[in-house]
Motif scaffolding. Sequence first.
Motif, PDB file in Angstrom:
ATOM      1  N   THR A 276       0.824  -1.207   0.000  1.00 59.81           N
ATOM      2  CA  THR A 276       0.000   0.000   0.000  1.00 59.81           C
ATOM      3  C   THR A 276       0.862   1.261   0.000  1.00 59.81           C
ATOM      4  N   LEU A 277       1.999   1.200   0.693  1.00 56.66           N
ATOM      5  CA  LEU A 277       2.894   2.355   0.772  1.00 56.66           C
ATOM      6  C   LEU A 277       3.854   2.427  -0.413  1.00 56.66           C
ATOM      7  N   GLY A 278       3.792   1.442  -1.310  1.00 52.86           N
ATOM      8  CA  GLY A 278       4.615   1.463  -2.502  1.00 52.86           C
ATOM      9  C   GLY A 278       5.966   0.798  -2.360  1.00 52.86           C
ATOM     10  N   TYR A 279       6.091  -0.098  -1.380  1.00 54.80           N
ATOM     11  CA  TYR A 279       7.365  -0.776  -1.130  1.00 54.80           C
ATOM     12  C   TYR A 279       7.210  -2.288  -1.234  1.00 54.80           C
ATOM     13  N   THR A 280       8.336  -2.958  -1.373  1.00 56.29           N
ATOM     14  CA  THR A 280       8.408  -4.412  -1.284  1.00 56.29           C
ATOM     15  C   THR A 280       9.342  -4.756  -0.127  1.00 56.29           C
ATOM     16  N   PRO A 281       9.314  -5.982   0.389  1.00 53.46           N
ATOM     17  CA  PRO A 281      10.233  -6.358   1.472  1.00 53.46           C
ATOM     18  C   PRO A 281      11.701  -6.129   1.120  1.00 53.46           C
ATOM     19  N   SER A 282      12.077  -6.315  -0.138  1.00 50.87           N
ATOM     20  CA  SER A 282      13.480  -6.121  -0.524  1.00 50.87           C
ATOM     21  C   SER A 282      13.895  -4.653  -0.523  1.00 50.87           C
ATOM     22  N   ASP A 283      12.934  -3.749  -0.368  1.00 49.38           N
ATOM     23  CA  ASP A 283      13.263  -2.319  -0.245  1.00 49.38           C
ATOM     24  C   ASP A 283      13.720  -1.961   1.165  1.00 49.38           C
ATOM     25  N   ILE A 284      13.467  -2.841   2.121  1.00 51.64           N
ATOM     26  CA  ILE A 284      13.800  -2.548   3.519  1.00 51.64           C
ATOM     27  C   ILE A 284      15.303  -2.725   3.728  1.00 51.64           C
ATOM     28  N   ASP A 285      15.960  -1.673   4.168  1.00 50.68           N
ATOM     29  CA  ASP A 285      17.395  -1.758   4.439  1.00 50.68           C
ATOM     30  C   ASP A 285      17.665  -2.418   5.787  1.00 50.68           C
ATOM     31  N   TYR A 286      16.882  -2.056   6.797  1.00 48.66           N
ATOM     32  CA  TYR A 286      17.055  -2.624   8.138  1.00 48.66           C
ATOM     33  C   TYR A 286      15.696  -2.983   8.723  1.00 48.66           C
ATOM     34  N   LEU A 287      15.544  -4.234   9.098  1.00 46.97           N
ATOM     35  CA  LEU A 287      14.407  -4.689   9.884  1.00 46.97           C
ATOM     36  C   LEU A 287      14.938  -4.988  11.278  1.00 46.97           C
ATOM     37  N   VAL A 288      14.464  -4.245  12.262  1.00 41.58           N
ATOM     38  CA  VAL A 288      14.939  -4.406  13.631  1.00 41.58           C
ATOM     39  C   VAL A 288      13.780  -4.882  14.502  1.00 41.58           C
ATOM     40  N   LEU A 289      13.994  -5.957  15.223  1.00 42.82           N
ATOM     41  CA  LEU A 289      12.969  -6.509  16.111  1.00 42.82           C
ATOM     42  C   LEU A 289      13.200  -5.991  17.517  1.00 42.82           C
ATOM     43  N   SER A 290      12.177  -5.362  18.083  1.00 37.77           N
ATOM     44  CA  SER A 290      12.309  -4.865  19.453  1.00 37.77           C
ATOM     45  C   SER A 290      12.551  -6.025  20.412  1.00 37.77           C
ATOM     46  N   HIS A 291      11.918  -7.167  20.124  1.00 36.82           N
ATOM     47  CA  HIS A 291      12.164  -8.426  20.813  1.00 36.82           C
ATOM     48  C   HIS A 291      11.514  -9.519  19.982  1.00 36.82           C
ATOM     49  N   LEU A 292      11.612 -10.757  20.430  1.00 36.92           N
ATOM     50  CA  LEU A 292      11.223 -11.887  19.598  1.00 36.92           C
ATOM     51  C   LEU A 292       9.939 -12.579  20.032  1.00 36.92           C
ATOM     52  N   HIS A 293       9.111 -11.915  20.834  1.00 32.16           N
ATOM     53  CA  HIS A 293       7.822 -12.501  21.175  1.00 32.16           C
ATOM     54  C   HIS A 293       6.968 -12.610  19.913  1.00 32.16           C
ATOM     55  N   SER A 294       6.008 -13.518  19.915  1.00 32.21           N
ATOM     56  CA  SER A 294       5.318 -13.904  18.688  1.00 32.21           C
ATOM     57  C   SER A 294       4.607 -12.754  17.987  1.00 32.21           C
ATOM     58  N   ASP A 295       4.006 -11.837  18.726  1.00 30.78           N
ATOM     59  CA  ASP A 295       3.266 -10.755  18.079  1.00 30.78           C
ATOM     60  C   ASP A 295       4.183  -9.727  17.428  1.00 30.78           C
ATOM     61  N   HIS A 296       5.466  -9.843  17.660  1.00 36.30           N
ATOM     62  CA  HIS A 296       6.448  -8.954  17.036  1.00 36.30           C
ATOM     63  C   HIS A 296       7.236  -9.654  15.937  1.00 36.30           C
ATOM     64  N   ALA A 297       7.339 -10.980  16.027  1.00 30.15           N
ATOM     65  CA  ALA A 297       8.190 -11.730  15.096  1.00 30.15           C
ATOM     66  C   ALA A 297       7.429 -12.660  14.163  1.00 30.15           C
ATOM     67  N   SER A 298       6.142 -12.873  14.379  1.00 28.39           N
ATOM     68  CA  SER A 298       5.386 -13.822  13.574  1.00 28.39           C
ATOM     69  C   SER A 298       5.435 -13.492  12.080  1.00 28.39           C
ATOM     70  N   GLY A 299       5.414 -12.205  11.747  1.00 30.09           N
ATOM     71  CA  GLY A 299       5.402 -11.790  10.353  1.00 30.09           C
ATOM     72  C   GLY A 299       6.755 -11.809   9.658  1.00 30.09           C
ATOM     73  N   LEU A 300       7.787 -12.270  10.336  1.00 32.14           N
ATOM     74  CA  LEU A 300       9.134 -12.282   9.749  1.00 32.14           C
ATOM     75  C   LEU A 300       9.202 -12.950   8.369  1.00 32.14           C
ATOM     76  N   PRO A 301       8.586 -14.115   8.172  1.00 31.49           N
ATOM     77  CA  PRO A 301       8.676 -14.743   6.847  1.00 31.49           C
ATOM     78  C   PRO A 301       8.123 -13.867   5.716  1.00 31.49           C
ATOM     79  N   LEU A 302       7.228 -12.942   6.044  1.00 31.34           N
ATOM     80  CA  LEU A 302       6.651 -12.069   5.021  1.00 31.34           C
ATOM     81  C   LEU A 302       7.634 -11.009   4.540  1.00 31.34           C
ATOM     82  N   VAL A 303       8.666 -10.724   5.346  1.00 28.65           N
ATOM     83  CA  VAL A 303       9.618  -9.654   5.005  1.00 28.65           C
ATOM     84  C   VAL A 303      11.060 -10.141   5.123  1.00 28.65           C
ATOM     85  N   LYS A 304      11.260 -11.446   4.918  1.00 24.46           N
ATOM     86  CA  LYS A 304      12.599 -12.007   5.104  1.00 24.46           C
ATOM     87  C   LYS A 304      13.587 -11.547   4.036  1.00 24.46           C
ATOM     88  N   ASP A 305      13.107 -10.855   2.993  1.00 22.67           N
ATOM     89  CA  ASP A 305      14.005 -10.343   1.959  1.00 22.67           C
ATOM     90  C   ASP A 305      14.596  -8.976   2.304  1.00 22.67           C
TER      91      ASP A 305
END
Length: 273
Positions: A100-129
């Motif tokens: 919607t914002l005009g980006y793809t996962p491969s456009d992300i330079d840095y993905l930083v996880l505040s922590h690894l609990h499920s509601d923060h990390a579950s979507g990782l496979p969607l943006v693993k690029d």
Amino acid sequence: MSEIKIHVLHTGLVQVDAGLPFHDRFRNPLAFTGLFRSHVNQITLPVSSYLIEHPKGLVLIDTGWNEAVRTSQWRELGLQVKINKAYLPAGWSIREQLTTLGYTPSDIDYLVLSHLHSDHASGLPLVKDAHHILVSKPEWQAAQHDRLRYIPKMWRDVTLQTFAYQPSELGPFHQSFDLFNDNSIQFVYTPGHSRGLAATLIHGESGHEVLLASDTAYAQTAIDHLYTPGIVINRPQALQSVAWVQQKSREPQILETLTNHDPQVSPHTITLD
């Protein structure tokens, strides 16, 4: 002058017992589990992620729920579904919102996880690029041994890198990580809810700042009253962390302080110049 834009996104909903976000309001120390408590104590909260358009790169903080929860919460969360029930309305996944914002996962330079609990990390496979996917070293180490609070399959096929907190003037324990080495995005060590939890301080050239408090507290009312989350690994550290957030949020240069699960916060965009 370079602008920094912060897109506040809702990347899911989570249904929990009211004791989970506001532990200190309940005498029952296990209220947050929902065990032996009526469904009337259940509340629904947003799950937030943040996309930062920065002059030095595109930065995503947290990922919300995986689209898999739409078909089977049990398959994605296992026994955690007894405490956290996940919902992901159409169009809300991090992948969909990037589109919607005009980006793809491969456009992300840095993905930083505040922590690894499920509601923060579950979507990782969607943006693993994303080019670089980071989490703090103490959080990563905790996730290797604690199978109650973490679900390792969420990052099974993801290349994760760790960062080390360094001594600084920031935070309740004077440790932080400066992403670009220019003070513009700093991840502040705020443990208690989890071993390596990071709040995020974003600094604009004008001197204004935005504080993303992650799960140091679940809502502004929790910051105001120093309510710690129900789920913690160290209650005294959690109290020190939320107290630091409260103090920092009252400084005049702070434009907004946001927690990840505040029902009073709607998706919006903040511009720092």
